[in-house]
Enzyme design. Structure first.
Site, PDB file in Angstrom:
ATOM      1  N   HIS A  27       0.847  -1.195   0.000  1.00 39.88           N
ATOM      2  CA  HIS A  27       0.000   0.000   0.000  1.00 39.88           C
ATOM      3  C   HIS A  27       0.881   1.242   0.000  1.00 39.88           C
ATOM      4  O   HIS A  27       1.891   1.293   0.694  1.00 39.88           O
ATOM      5  CB  HIS A  27      -0.890   0.032   1.248  1.00 39.88           C
ATOM      6  CG  HIS A  27      -1.756   1.249   1.291  1.00 39.88           C
ATOM      7  ND1 HIS A  27      -2.973   1.308   0.649  1.00 39.88           N
ATOM      8  CD2 HIS A  27      -1.567   2.458   1.846  1.00 39.88           C
ATOM      9  CE1 HIS A  27      -3.491   2.505   0.816  1.00 39.88           C
ATOM     10  NE2 HIS A  27      -2.655   3.229   1.544  1.00 39.88           N
ATOM     11  N   ASP A  42     -15.467   1.635   5.847  1.00 35.79           N
ATOM     12  CA  ASP A  42     -14.467   2.648   5.488  1.00 35.79           C
ATOM     13  C   ASP A  42     -15.045   3.668   4.520  1.00 35.79           C
ATOM     14  O   ASP A  42     -14.818   4.869   4.676  1.00 35.79           O
ATOM     15  CB  ASP A  42     -13.212   2.000   4.889  1.00 35.79           C
ATOM     16  CG  ASP A  42     -12.161   3.054   4.561  1.00 35.79           C
ATOM     17  OD1 ASP A  42     -11.756   3.781   5.492  1.00 35.79           O
ATOM     18  OD2 ASP A  42     -11.784   3.175   3.393  1.00 35.79           O
ATOM     19  N   ARG A  47     -15.815  11.718   7.195  1.00 31.83           N
ATOM     20  CA  ARG A  47     -14.600  12.455   7.599  1.00 31.83           C
ATOM     21  C   ARG A  47     -14.312  13.587   6.633  1.00 31.83           C
ATOM     22  O   ARG A  47     -13.896  14.678   7.028  1.00 31.83           O
ATOM     23  CB  ARG A  47     -13.396  11.492   7.653  1.00 31.83           C
ATOM     24  CG  ARG A  47     -13.429  10.557   8.848  1.00 31.83           C
ATOM     25  CD  ARG A  47     -12.438   9.417   8.674  1.00 31.83           C
ATOM     26  NE  ARG A  47     -11.086   9.876   8.467  1.00 31.83           N
ATOM     27  CZ  ARG A  47     -10.137   9.180   7.836  1.00 31.83           C
ATOM     28  NH1 ARG A  47     -10.406   7.981   7.361  1.00 31.83           N
ATOM     29  NH2 ARG A  47      -8.940   9.664   7.699  1.00 31.83           N
ATOM     30  N   SER A  94      -8.235   3.142   8.595  1.00 31.27           N
ATOM     31  CA  SER A  94      -8.817   3.111   7.248  1.00 31.27           C
ATOM     32  C   SER A  94      -7.937   2.280   6.308  1.00 31.27           C
ATOM     33  O   SER A  94      -8.420   1.371   5.618  1.00 31.27           O
ATOM     34  CB  SER A  94      -8.952   4.560   6.739  1.00 31.27           C
ATOM     35  OG  SER A  94      -9.154   4.600   5.359  1.00 31.27           O
ATOM     36  N   LYS A 153      -8.464  -2.188   5.114  1.00 28.88           N
ATOM     37  CA  LYS A 153      -8.543  -2.686   3.734  1.00 28.88           C
ATOM     38  C   LYS A 153      -7.440  -3.710   3.467  1.00 28.88           C
ATOM     39  O   LYS A 153      -7.648  -4.685   2.753  1.00 28.88           O
ATOM     40  CB  LYS A 153      -8.474  -1.503   2.764  1.00 28.88           C
ATOM     41  CG  LYS A 153      -9.753  -0.656   2.836  1.00 28.88           C
ATOM     42  CD  LYS A 153      -9.671   0.619   2.038  1.00 28.88           C
ATOM     43  CE  LYS A 153      -8.894   1.691   2.738  1.00 28.88           C
ATOM     44  NZ  LYS A 153      -9.004   3.035   2.190  1.00 28.88           N
TER      45      LYS A 153
HETATM   46  N1  URA Z   1      -5.972   6.648   2.472  1.00 28.59           N
HETATM   47  C1  URA Z   1      -6.938   5.842   2.976  1.00 28.59           C
HETATM   48  O1  URA Z   1      -7.184   4.753   2.468  1.00 28.59           O
HETATM   49  N2  URA Z   1      -7.620   6.281   4.057  1.00 28.59           N
HETATM   50  C2  URA Z   1      -7.384   7.468   4.666  1.00 28.59           C
HETATM   51  O2  URA Z   1      -8.020   7.785   5.650  1.00 28.59           O
HETATM   52  C3  URA Z   1      -6.360   8.294   4.120  1.00 28.59           C
HETATM   53  C4  URA Z   1      -5.666   7.848   3.021  1.00 28.59           C
END
Ligand code: URA
Length: 439
Positions: A88, A167, A174, A189, A193
């Site tokens: 990621h 999310d 948010r 967050s 994932k």
């Molecule tokens: N990337 C994400 O997947 N979530 C966030 O909150 C910020 C960046």
């Protein structure tokens, strides 16, 4: 009966506001209640703001992430899970790393099942970049995704709405309540994932600088530490690399332009910063996947794979498997090309001392390479290519960059933005790309 049905959400919000701690059951009930529409936006917004100011304890952070994972489906990678490594990036301008790294690492025997999101704002998304290849599909169902990883060792596919639905709901809230910039909320967050994606090992590229979410190295290290803690608690081997993102990564910003640069890099002829980042991240991924004893050995192996063409072959196989035109990999001139190319002349001679990544990203977005809102369509052909990166000398009137645009007006507007993003001076400070490797 769950704890939260005994305690009203307002009491949980007040406890968090006052610096108290919530139990895993209470956090779970808040997340599940929100996803099921039993708890309204305004109460969850207040909870998020309390978290923004008070943070989360290690137990609360693990509980929030776990509740988010359990809000939807998770992917069972079966026998692949133990060897697979997911990756990621916290997002940056010109960040086409996944396009290079996924096939590169797979070519060295480590499966990489990568689920990605789309870009928003000034940072592009991996899916949008890949889809610049004519015919390429990123909407793979779980079975097709797994079958492809088993067959060729890698896939890059769109994360479905069924994975971590909490999310998507929480992020949207948010976004409109001033609570995106909370390190624990970002950590939960991202990691929810990754945990739902099923790989036992995870590599995180946490970016810091002007073009990144985290503006300082200190903030990036804090985010990395929280994500590593979540990974550890969930029994995943996790490593984080903190990398600089002040100037765009590589030279190309824009979808097809970035694919072409990724192909150059897979041929061993990419820009030095992108190649260096991919070798560093890839070396760590080979260690996580059990294919190299040290990151240095992994890196040397990957350098060989680039030189011998196996990484490019693997990329071509992935493109073909996902319905893309494999000939575009051999001949990138088959990729979409914008009708107008305009040079951005240097207003004076000197050395390029800084290029503001966010400003270049926004210029590319306004050309049509990115989206300001989720609904906007992307133009795969447009973008910006930096001709004089940081540290390079330029004479007055020489091209700092080339803007690729749909028409002359868009080109002129973007050229002015790019010119303003480049600082020319006497001497550039040394650029430090890799700031830390943390595990
Ligand atoms: N990337 C994400 O997947 N979530 C966030 O909150 C910020 C960046």
């Amino acid at each position: 009966m769950t704890a939260v049905s005994l305690l009203r959400p307002a009491e949980l919000i007040a406890r968090k506001r006052d610096g108290g701690e919530l139990s895993a059951e209470e956090i779970d009930a808040l997340v599940a209640g929100y996803v099921a529409d039993r708890i309204p936006d305004y109460q969850v917004a207040a909870f998020l703001m309390a978290v923004y100011f008070r943070g989360l304890s290690a137990d609360e952070l693990a509980a929030l992430t776990d509740a988010m994972v359990r809000s939807g489906e998770t992917i069972d990678l079966g026998p692949l899970a133990a060897r697979a490594v997911d990756k990621h990036s916290s997002g940056g301008v010109g960040d086409k790393t996944s396009l290079v790294l996924v096939p590169l690492v797979a070519s060295a025997g480590v499966p990489v099942p990568k689920l990605s999101g789309r870009g928003l704002g000034h940072t592009g998304g991996t899916l949008d970049k890949l889809e610049a290849i004519p015919g390429l599909r990123t909407a793979l169902d779980h079975r097709a995704f797994l079958a492809q990883v088993e067959r060729i060792g890698c896939a890059i596919a769109a994360q479905t709405a069924r994975l971590v639905p909490a999310d998507a709901r929480l992020y949207a809230l948010r976004d409109v309540t001033g609570t995106v910039e909370s390190i624990p909320l970002i950590a939960a967050s991202i990691m929810s994932k990754k945990l739902a994606g099923g790989a036992r090992s995870i590599l995180l590229d946490v970016k810091c600088g002007r073009g990144a979410f985290m503006k300082t190295e200190e903030a990036a290290r804090a985010l990395a530490a929280q994500m590593l803690a979540i990974g550890r608690r969930a029994g995943r081997r996790t490593t984080a690399v903190v990398s600089g993102m002040d100037a765009p990564l590589g030279r190309a910003v824009g979808n097809a332009l970035e694919v072409a640069e990724a192909i150059d890099t897979l041929r061993g002829a990419g820009p030095p910063d992108l190649t260096e980042l991919c070798l560093t991240l890839g070396g760590v991924m080979l260690v996580l996947g059990g294919a190299a004893p040290t990151p240095e050995a992994g890196r040397a192996e990957l350098r060989r794979r680039l030189a011998q063409g196996q990484a490019l072959e693997r990329f071509q196989a992935m493109v073909a498997a996902q319905g893309g035109d494999p000939a575009a990999v051999e001949r990138p001139e088959r990729l979409p090309r914008a009708p107008v190319q305009a040079a951005v002349p240097a207003p004076r001679g000197g050395v390029v001392v800084a290029i503001d990544a966010t400003a270049v990203g926004l210029a590319a977005m306004r050309l049509g390479a990115g989206r300001a809102t989720k609904e906007e369509a992307i133009d795969p052909a447009v973008g910006v290519v930096i001709e004089r990166p940081v540290g390079v000398e330029v004479d007055r009137g020489e091209a700092l960059a080339v803007v690729h645009a749909r028409d002359e007006r868009a080109a002129a507007a973007a050229a002015a933005e790019v010119a303003a993003a480049v600082a020319i001076g006497e001497a550039a400070a040394p650029q430090q790309l890799i700031r830390a490797v943390l595990d």
